[in-house]
Design a protein around this motif. Structure first.
Motif, PDB file in Angstrom:
ATOM      1  N   UNK A  60       0.873  -1.276   0.095  1.00 44.86           N
ATOM      2  CA  UNK A  60      -0.269   0.191  -0.081  1.00 44.86           C
ATOM      3  C   UNK A  60       0.998   1.388  -0.160  1.00 44.86           C
ATOM      4  N   UNK A  61       0.351   2.379  -0.541  1.00 47.01           N
ATOM      5  CA  UNK A  61       1.179   3.545  -0.595  1.00 47.01           C
ATOM      6  C   UNK A  61       0.194   4.853   0.123  1.00 47.01           C
ATOM      7  N   UNK A  68       3.863   9.662  -7.028  1.00 46.28           N
ATOM      8  CA  UNK A  68       4.964   8.993  -7.475  1.00 46.28           C
ATOM      9  C   UNK A  68       4.875   7.831  -7.796  1.00 46.28           C
ATOM     10  N   UNK A  69       4.193   6.988  -6.846  1.00 49.22           N
ATOM     11  CA  UNK A  69       4.172   5.698  -7.195  1.00 49.22           C
ATOM     12  C   UNK A  69       3.344   5.350  -8.408  1.00 49.22           C
ATOM     13  N   UNK A  84      -4.606   9.878 -11.142  1.00 48.99           N
ATOM     14  CA  UNK A  84      -3.065  10.040 -11.109  1.00 48.99           C
ATOM     15  C   UNK A  84      -2.461   9.726  -9.752  1.00 48.99           C
ATOM     16  N   UNK A  85      -2.887   8.846  -9.171  1.00 52.17           N
ATOM     17  CA  UNK A  85      -2.415   8.461  -7.860  1.00 52.17           C
ATOM     18  C   UNK A  85      -2.591   6.790  -7.507  1.00 52.17           C
ATOM     19  N   UNK A  86      -1.739   6.090  -6.796  1.00 51.01           N
ATOM     20  CA  UNK A  86      -2.164   4.834  -6.638  1.00 51.01           C
ATOM     21  C   UNK A  86      -1.590   4.610  -5.312  1.00 51.01           C
ATOM     22  N   UNK A  97       5.299  -3.820 -12.465  1.00 53.53           N
ATOM     23  CA  UNK A  97       4.668  -3.100 -11.485  1.00 53.53           C
ATOM     24  C   UNK A  97       3.342  -2.672 -11.715  1.00 53.53           C
ATOM     25  N   UNK A  98       2.330  -3.104 -11.302  1.00 50.11           N
ATOM     26  CA  UNK A  98       0.796  -2.636 -11.374  1.00 50.11           C
ATOM     27  C   UNK A  98       0.452  -1.857 -10.257  1.00 50.11           C
ATOM     28  N   UNK A  99      -0.462  -0.938 -10.778  1.00 49.99           N
ATOM     29  CA  UNK A  99      -1.132   0.050  -9.699  1.00 49.99           C
ATOM     30  C   UNK A  99      -2.436   0.289  -9.699  1.00 49.99           C
ATOM     31  N   UNK A 100      -3.239   0.479  -8.442  1.00 52.49           N
ATOM     32  CA  UNK A 100      -4.595   0.656  -8.385  1.00 52.49           C
ATOM     33  C   UNK A 100      -4.921   1.598  -7.527  1.00 52.49           C
TER      34      UNK A 100
END
Length: 279
Positions: A60-61, A68-69, A84-86, A97-100
């Motif tokens: 988690x971020x 940035x992530x 624009x944020x994960x 690297x995948x982000x949600x």
């Protein structure tokens, strides 16, 4: 092999995420850990760009690293692209690297659990605030087909910027004119810090709001904010903000550990006890 995930950001000392994920790991007997990894802003880009070497299967971020992530990801889900944020990362089978962004999912999951059927014949929504949480919630409401979504913020330009980002069915109200639409609102959402412990109260006249409208606050300390108490006293259904914190954690856990966990009353009580809040 033990699968390791973590909360990353700066600071992460007081994050409740390890408590939530640790509860699910123990409940399901999974060989995994969920840790705190401090990633200060100056090293964030390098950390997420080289995430594969961290030894983590995902993370988690939290603030201030969500943007940035997202930039470091090879692939983003629609919510993360829109914002624009994960806040949730994982490595796929190819090592990409995948982000949600699961904040909006967490918001909807909380309402679905605590106020089933809230979106059936739901009319307009009014969102107070225009920060990162508001952006996720506006996206979530629009994705669920709620329209129009009014946005009111004390700094009106921020509300205009947010509405412009989504276009279409999001509309801007000046902070002093919220009362002009309340009589047509089915859902009132507070995303501001007003009403939190140590913050000024949210001053809003609820008298024009229909008594069958749903009122929710993303704040969970106190669990029942003055806004929720006032809404409950006049007969409105209310939903506190704790469930959003819990539901946004579900997709990441499922990605990293292969089990979709449930948000239960027992988990709520556990987190409330850790926060020192009486249920």
């Amino acid at each position: 092999m033990t699968r390791r995930a973590a909360i990353t950001g700066y600071p992460v000392t007081h994050s409740r995420s390890p408590l939530v994920h640790g509860y699910w790991l123990k409940l399901h007997g999974i060989d995994g850990t969920y840790e705190r990894v401090g990633v200060p802003p100056e090293s964030a880009e390098a950390f997420y760009r080289d995430f594969a070497s961290s030894g983590l299967v995902g993370c988690n971020v939290t603030v201030p690293n969500k943007e940035v992530a997202a930039q470091a990801c090879d692939d983003l889900d629609e919510a993360a692209k829109a914002m624009g944020a994960a806040n949730t990362l994982w490595l796929d089978e190819a090592g990409r690297l995948c982000g949600a962004n699961t904040d909006g999912i967490g918001f909807l999951g909380n309402l679905d659990q605590m106020a089933p059927g809230w979106d059936e014949n739901c009319g307009a929504a009014l969102v107070l605030g225009a920060g990162g949480a508001a952006r996720a919630i506006v996206w979530a409401l629009l994705s669920r087909g709620i329209a129009p979504v009014y946005i009111a913020n004390r700094t009106e330009q921020k509300a205009k910027d947010l509405a412009a980002h989504f276009e279409g069915d999001s509309k801007v109200l000046s902070w002093d004119n919220t009362g002009t639409v309340l009589e047509n609102v089915s859902l009132l959402v507070n995303t501001t810090s007003l009403g939190m412990e140590g913050q000024p109260p949210l001053e809003i006249d609820l008298s024009p709001l229909p008594t069958d409208a749903l009122v929710t606050d993303i704040v969970y300390a106190p669990l029942e904010t003055p806004l929720l108490a006032a809404a409950r006293a006049r007969g409105n259904k209310v939903v506190d903000g704790l469930g959003m914190l819990l539901h946004q954690a579900v997709p990441g856990f499922e990605r990293w550990f292969g089990v979709k966990p449930q948000v239960t009353d027992e988990l709520r009580r556990l987190v409330l006890a850790d926060l020192g809040i009486a249920p």
